[in-house]
Write a protein that holds these residues in place. Structure first.
Motif, short mmCIF file in Angstrom:
data_model
loop_
_atom_site.label_atom_id
_atom_site.label_comp_id
_atom_site.label_asym_id
_atom_site.label_seq_id
_atom_site.Cartn_x
_atom_site.Cartn_y
_atom_site.Cartn_z
N UNK A 195 0.86 -1.10 -0.04
CA UNK A 195 0.09 -0.12 -0.04
C UNK A 195 0.93 1.04 0.05
N UNK A 196 1.99 1.30 0.84
CA UNK A 196 2.83 2.41 0.92
C UNK A 196 3.61 2.84 -0.42
N UNK A 197 3.85 1.75 -1.13
CA UNK A 197 4.49 2.10 -2.46
C UNK A 197 3.78 2.36 -3.55
N UNK A 198 2.36 1.83 -3.31
CA UNK A 198 1.15 2.26 -4.39
C UNK A 198 0.99 3.54 -4.03
N UNK A 199 0.83 4.19 -3.05
CA UNK A 199 0.62 5.55 -2.62
C UNK A 199 1.74 6.49 -3.41
#
Length: 309
Positions: A195-199
């Motif tokens: 989720x973090x790298x997607x954001x």
């Protein structure tokens, strides 16, 4: 680099049935990977830090997704994407981890690897302090003494350099805050990382597009050699973290608490014996203070873990 903390870090959860050999080798592989990471990042030291960071994010997304599918851990990703609260929590964590990654890449590119090792040695002690300040957790006497040794080490280095060791403190602080906010995510650590790298993906794509449009990009230089290095940045970021997250579930908190020193120790040895960074007697004294503090902290931690078990 990614390390486990014993306060505020979601990944460090004791396995109900104790340690397993499989979990040990998963965690060991991750820590060894993180330990030798400076060797890889030296290969991209000639490239702009912001561009390296952007590619680190971009190529982490597909690699992390493939690993999650392979491990069968995608079930709660869709629910998380539909929750504004979860995405906000992930965005805050992503902000801190991106600063941490950028500082780490930059420090290695300018031959300050020794300072990064110190930062990740300080991290467990700083995390205890963050837990006390932000969560109201009580520190025992041993923890306070250990933090005192860390403060003394920072004071010694400040005296030698004529200023704070801000690289070490920056890495320890940003990672500690990342762990603090990451613990609020209602998903597992590997899913949280995705989720973090997607954001971070959209700003990373914008940065790379700007570099390429202005003629300053390196993606297609040297016959695709730089592209391979950029893709590798995603690999060395995503794989060890997800491997670690898998292993941590199969280990007790006590074992993880001891193993977390493997990576900064390898980084320390690489900085001194491979990169040949200056290591004065004053720096040695500061590191000895840190090691004493960590020994006290670890002894206290293991004692409490045995008493609780």
């Amino acid at each position: 680099m990614t390390t486990v903390t014993t306060t505020g870090a979601r990944p460090a959860q004791p396995a109900p049935s104790g340690d397993t050999l499989k979990g040990f080798f998963y965690a060991l592989a991750a820590y060894l990977f993180w330990g030798i990471l400076p060797l890889y990042l030296k290969l991209v030291a000639h490239l702009p830090t912001v561009e390296v960071l952007a590619h680190r994010v971009i190529w982490s997304v597909p690699i992390a997704f493939v690993l999650l599918v392979w491990l069968g851990r995608t079930s709660d990703i869709r629910r998380a994407l539909a929750s504004p609260r979860t995405m906000l929590q992930a965005a805050v964590a992503a902000a801190f981890v991106s600063i941490n990654w950028g500082l780490y890449v930059w420090a290695i590119s300018v031959d300050r690897v020794l300072e990064t090792a110190l930062g990740y040695y300080i991290n467990p002690l700083l995390t205890v302090l963050i837990g006390a300040v932000m969560l109201g957790e009580r520190m025992n006497r041993a923890q306070m003494v250990a933090i005192g040794f860390a403060v003394a080490a920072v004071a010694v280095l400040t005296w030698e350099a004529g200023g704070l060791p801000w690289v070490s403190l920056g890495l320890a602080t940003t990672w500690g805050m990342y762990a603090f906010f990451k613990r609020t995510l209602p998903v597992g650590p590997a899913q949280g990382f995705f989720l973090e790298v997607l954001i971070l993906l959209i700003p990373a794509l914008v940065i790379v597009a700007w570099f390429q449009a202005t003629g300053h990009g390196h993606l297609f230089e040297r016959g695709g050699h730089e592209a391979v290095l950029f893709i590798g940045c995603g690999f060395v970021t995503a794989v060890p973290l997800i491997v670690y997250a898998t292993g941590a579930k199969l280990l007790t908190l006590s074992t993880i608490g001891i193993m977390q020193y493997i990576a900064p120790t390898i980084v320390f040895l690489i900085a001194v014996f491979v990169f040949g960074e200056p290591f004065s007697s004053v720096k040695l004294f500061a590191f000895v203070l840190i090691w004493i503090g960590l020994a006290i902290y670890t002894w206290s931690f293991l004692t409490r873990s045995r008493a609780a078990g």
